[in-house]
Write a protein that holds these residues in place. Structure first.
Motif, PDB file in Angstrom:
ATOM      1  N   SER A 180     -11.348   7.069  -0.400  1.00  0.00           N
ATOM      2  CA  SER A 180     -10.215   6.326  -0.949  1.00  0.00           C
ATOM      3  C   SER A 180     -10.245   4.885  -0.447  1.00  0.00           C
ATOM      4  N   THR A 181      -9.923   3.947  -1.323  1.00  0.00           N
ATOM      5  CA  THR A 181      -9.936   2.533  -0.951  1.00  0.00           C
ATOM      6  C   THR A 181      -8.755   2.216  -0.043  1.00  0.00           C
ATOM      7  N   VAL A 182      -9.048   1.633   1.099  1.00  0.00           N
ATOM      8  CA  VAL A 182      -8.022   1.268   2.073  1.00  0.00           C
ATOM      9  C   VAL A 182      -8.383  -0.101   2.657  1.00  0.00           C
ATOM     10  N   TYR A 183      -7.619  -0.549   3.623  1.00  0.00           N
ATOM     11  CA  TYR A 183      -7.960  -1.786   4.324  1.00  0.00           C
ATOM     12  C   TYR A 183      -8.581  -1.444   5.685  1.00  0.00           C
ATOM     13  N   PRO A 184      -9.252  -2.366   6.318  1.00  0.00           N
ATOM     14  CA  PRO A 184      -9.928  -2.074   7.580  1.00  0.00           C
ATOM     15  C   PRO A 184      -8.983  -1.530   8.643  1.00  0.00           C
ATOM     16  N   GLY A 185      -9.367  -0.403   9.224  1.00  0.00           N
ATOM     17  CA  GLY A 185      -8.590   0.215  10.293  1.00  0.00           C
ATOM     18  C   GLY A 185      -7.851   1.469   9.881  1.00  0.00           C
ATOM     19  N   VAL A 186      -7.659   1.691   8.600  1.00  0.00           N
ATOM     20  CA  VAL A 186      -6.855   2.834   8.145  1.00  0.00           C
ATOM     21  C   VAL A 186      -7.493   4.157   8.552  1.00  0.00           C
ATOM     22  N   THR A 187      -8.795   4.293   8.363  1.00  0.00           N
ATOM     23  CA  THR A 187      -9.452   5.575   8.660  1.00  0.00           C
ATOM     24  C   THR A 187      -9.270   5.971  10.116  1.00  0.00           C
ATOM     25  N   GLU A 188      -9.570   5.054  11.022  1.00  0.00           N
ATOM     26  CA  GLU A 188      -9.534   5.400  12.442  1.00  0.00           C
ATOM     27  C   GLU A 188      -8.145   5.291  13.060  1.00  0.00           C
ATOM     28  N   GLU A 189      -7.337   4.328  12.586  1.00  0.00           N
ATOM     29  CA  GLU A 189      -6.053   4.081  13.241  1.00  0.00           C
ATOM     30  C   GLU A 189      -4.891   4.846  12.616  1.00  0.00           C
ATOM     31  N   LEU A 190      -5.034   5.268  11.366  1.00  0.00           N
ATOM     32  CA  LEU A 190      -3.948   5.988  10.707  1.00  0.00           C
ATOM     33  C   LEU A 190      -4.355   7.408  10.311  1.00  0.00           C
ATOM     34  N   CYS A 191      -5.499   7.542   9.647  1.00  0.00           N
ATOM     35  CA  CYS A 191      -5.909   8.876   9.195  1.00  0.00           C
ATOM     36  C   CYS A 191      -6.344   9.756  10.356  1.00  0.00           C
ATOM     37  N   GLY A 192      -7.074   9.184  11.308  1.00  0.00           N
ATOM     38  CA  GLY A 192      -7.487   9.964  12.470  1.00  0.00           C
ATOM     39  C   GLY A 192      -6.307  10.587  13.202  1.00  0.00           C
ATOM     40  N   PRO A 193      -5.297   9.793  13.593  1.00  0.00           N
ATOM     41  CA  PRO A 193      -4.115  10.369  14.246  1.00  0.00           C
ATOM     42  C   PRO A 193      -3.374  11.378  13.371  1.00  0.00           C
ATOM     43  N   ALA A 194      -3.334  11.145  12.047  1.00  0.00           N
ATOM     44  CA  ALA A 194      -2.672  12.096  11.151  1.00  0.00           C
ATOM     45  C   ALA A 194      -3.390  13.447  11.180  1.00  0.00           C
ATOM     46  N   LEU A 195      -4.711  13.404  11.191  1.00  0.00           N
ATOM     47  CA  LEU A 195      -5.481  14.648  11.283  1.00  0.00           C
ATOM     48  C   LEU A 195      -5.278  15.319  12.640  1.00  0.00           C
ATOM     49  N   GLU A 196      -5.192  14.525  13.693  1.00  0.00           N
ATOM     50  CA  GLU A 196      -4.980  15.069  15.033  1.00  0.00           C
ATOM     51  C   GLU A 196      -3.655  15.800  15.136  1.00  0.00           C
ATOM     52  N   ARG A 197      -2.611  15.209  14.547  1.00  0.00           N
ATOM     53  CA  ARG A 197      -1.279  15.812  14.644  1.00  0.00           C
ATOM     54  C   ARG A 197      -1.244  17.197  13.999  1.00  0.00           C
ATOM     55  N   THR A 198      -1.896  17.340  12.875  1.00  0.00           N
ATOM     56  CA  THR A 198      -1.849  18.614  12.166  1.00  0.00           C
ATOM     57  C   THR A 198      -2.831  19.624  12.740  1.00  0.00           C
ATOM     58  N   SER A 199      -4.004  19.175  13.149  1.00  0.00           N
ATOM     59  CA  SER A 199      -5.046  20.098  13.605  1.00  0.00           C
ATOM     60  C   SER A 199      -4.936  20.464  15.078  1.00  0.00           C
ATOM     61  N   PRO A 207       0.814  -1.217   0.000  1.00  0.00           N
ATOM     62  CA  PRO A 207       0.000   0.000   0.000  1.00  0.00           C
ATOM     63  C   PRO A 207       0.848   1.267   0.000  1.00  0.00           C
ATOM     64  N   ASP A 208       0.501   2.179  -0.893  1.00  0.00           N
ATOM     65  CA  ASP A 208       1.172   3.478  -0.981  1.00  0.00           C
ATOM     66  C   ASP A 208       0.151   4.542  -0.603  1.00  0.00           C
ATOM     67  N   MET A 209       0.199   5.004   0.633  1.00  0.00           N
ATOM     68  CA  MET A 209      -0.803   5.932   1.137  1.00  0.00           C
ATOM     69  C   MET A 209      -0.250   7.339   1.327  1.00  0.00           C
ATOM     70  N   ARG A 210       0.798   7.661   0.565  1.00  0.00           N
ATOM     71  CA  ARG A 210       1.387   8.993   0.691  1.00  0.00           C
ATOM     72  C   ARG A 210       0.391  10.089   0.331  1.00  0.00           C
ATOM     73  N   ALA A 211      -0.369   9.893  -0.738  1.00  0.00           N
ATOM     74  CA  ALA A 211      -1.354  10.906  -1.128  1.00  0.00           C
ATOM     75  C   ALA A 211      -2.440  11.039  -0.062  1.00  0.00           C
ATOM     76  N   LEU A 212      -2.808   9.928   0.555  1.00  0.00           N
ATOM     77  CA  LEU A 212      -3.828   9.938   1.599  1.00  0.00           C
ATOM     78  C   LEU A 212      -3.351  10.734   2.811  1.00  0.00           C
ATOM     79  N   PHE A 213      -2.109  10.511   3.222  1.00  0.00           N
ATOM     80  CA  PHE A 213      -1.581  11.230   4.379  1.00  0.00           C
ATOM     81  C   PHE A 213      -1.339  12.706   4.058  1.00  0.00           C
ATOM     82  N   ALA A 214      -0.963  13.003   2.813  1.00  0.00           N
ATOM     83  CA  ALA A 214      -0.811  14.406   2.402  1.00  0.00           C
ATOM     84  C   ALA A 214      -2.158  15.110   2.457  1.00  0.00           C
TER      85      ALA A 214
END
Length: 427
Positions: A119-138, A93-100
């Motif tokens: 965006s198509t991901v695997y189970p857990g990405v939204t809450e376990e990866l994207c959520g924390p990424a949004l928290e760090r920036t916001s 998985p290449d999720m660089r665009a998703l994290f950007a």
């Protein structure tokens, strides 16, 4: 979230998924469409959609506000992320665009806001990866200060029937209230209704298996194609007979590329391996489908019978990943061409829809938009574009030398009577 004032919505990424969604939403809400490519923004403003999904008249008529200025996203309270999620060269998985995208949204995210991922991901990405990424920036907390949602995209490039305004939209939210809000928003743009999934993880998983299931069905047909080829049978003749049974699934052999079917099973496999399960069927299907380009090239070379003492001249028809679309992403025709060239063939590639600049940038392939002069040893119909399906007999004789080979990968001419001076090969 109980405020009845219509929300301002942003759509992040204006490609095959994002632009149709943004245009549909703009019929009911104030919508900001964002893309990092200023040339894409300029083209959309002038009514030009290079993907061919939205007509010029619709683009010029829409109230959609498109921009490459991320600060404009601060006006929105709901952000929908539709950026691509490809795989790396190692099929990871290449999720660089998703994290950007998470970083972009995080800078403008307001308290009470909702961030939805398509965006198509695997189970857990939204809450376990994207959520924390949004928290760090916001600097905000997911589930308290802002909320997450997921609604898997189901865009089928070139499909004018299963469009975003007609399909069932699966939605899921971090809370029941968020899920209801998303069901209300998506429900306004589609006649297909909405389905509220049990959880965000369930919605992510549903998308992953939709495409993996299709990939496996095609892999089965591709494998039996190889078997029947050894037995001297055309798989198309076999499928035609099998299709008379009421519950037979009508899948066809061929090259399986594109941004969804050729990619998403690797996301599911990655998730499985991370959970301690080695996925056998999913990866077996991918191995078969990933190898079809090389298989077809090898079989065509066997059937070629090119004149001795010279490199065979081959004309490949079609470079996009499927018929009647300009989409070059993850095209497996590239694998076919690579094997042919490695064998010493001189390969010319024609496609009436693909962008030659994009073909060169992505694959280093010089693309012809007009039909070249004839005398080819073989013509390989790799993609069944409409422009090829309607070939007249004289077109074949003009493009090929006498005793030249017509390699019909998708069987588009199998019922056609071809000039008697030419030979035919098909799966």
């Amino acid at each position: 979230m109980k405020d009845e004032t219509p929300p301002v919505i942003s759509v992040i990424g204006l490609g095959y998924v994002g632009l149709p969604l943004a245009v549909a939403l703009a019929g009911h809400y104030e919508v900001i469409g964002f893309d990092i490519d200023p040339f894409r923004i300029g083209a959309i403003k002038s009514g030009n959609d290079r993907t061919g999904e939205i007509a010029r008249e619709a683009l010029l008529a829409t109230s959609l506000d498109v921009t490459s200025d991320a600060t404009q996203l601060a006006r929105a309270s709901i952000h929908i992320v539709t950026v691509p999620t490809p795989v790396t060269e190692r099929n990871e998985p290449d999720m660089r665009a998703l994290f950007a995208a998470c970083e972009t949204v995080g800078r403008v995210l307001r308290r009470g806001g909702i961030v939805v991922f398509e965006s198509t991901v695997y189970p857990g990405v939204t809450e376990e990866l994207c959520g924390p990424a949004l928290e760090r920036t916001s600097g905000l907390a997911a589930g308290r200060d802002f909320f997450l949602g997921y609604s898997p995209e189901r865009i089928n490039p070139g499909d004018r029937v299963h469009t975003v305004d007609r399909i069932t939209k699966v939605v899921a939210g971090q809370t029941a209230e968020v899920a209801a809000t998303l069901a209300g928003i998506y429900g306004r743009i589609t006649s297909g209704g909405t389905f509220v999934a049990a959880s965000i993880r369930a919605a992510e998983a549903a998308k992953a298996i939709e495409n993996a299931q299709r990939d496996l069905n095609i892999a089965f047909i591709n494998e039996v194609t190889m078997i029947f080829n050894r037995l001297g049978l055309s798989v198309h003749d076999v499928l035609e007979a099998s299709a008379t049974k009421w519950n037979f699934l009508p899948f066809k052999p061929g090259l399986v590329g594109g941004h969804c079917i050729g990619v998403d099973p690797y996301y599911l496999a990655h998730c499985a391996q991370a959970a301690g399960h080695e996925p056998e069927i999913i990866l077996a299907g991918r191995r078969i489908n990933d190898g079809m380009g090389a298989y077809i090239a090898t079989e065509v070379l066997k059937a070629l019978q090119a004149p001795a003492g010279s490199a065979p001249r081959l004309l490949v028809l079609g470079l996009t990943f499927k018929e009647d679309v300009p989409d070059l992403r993850n095209s497996k025709v590239v694998d076919l061409i690579a094997v042919l060239r490695e064998a010493g063939a001189v390969v010319t590639v024609h496609d009436p829809l693909a962008d030659p600049v994009e073909a060169m940038a992505l694959y280093g392939i010089a693309l012809e938009r007009e039909f070249p002069t004839g005398g080819f040893d073989a013509l390989i119909a790799a993609v069944p574009h409409a422009a090829y399906r309607d070939f007249a007999p004289e077109t074949f004789t003009r493009l090929l030398r006498p005793d030249g080979l017509i390699a019909d990968v998708k069987g588009i001419w199998r019922k056609r009577t071809l000039p008697p001076t030419l030979r035919r090969w098909q799966l």
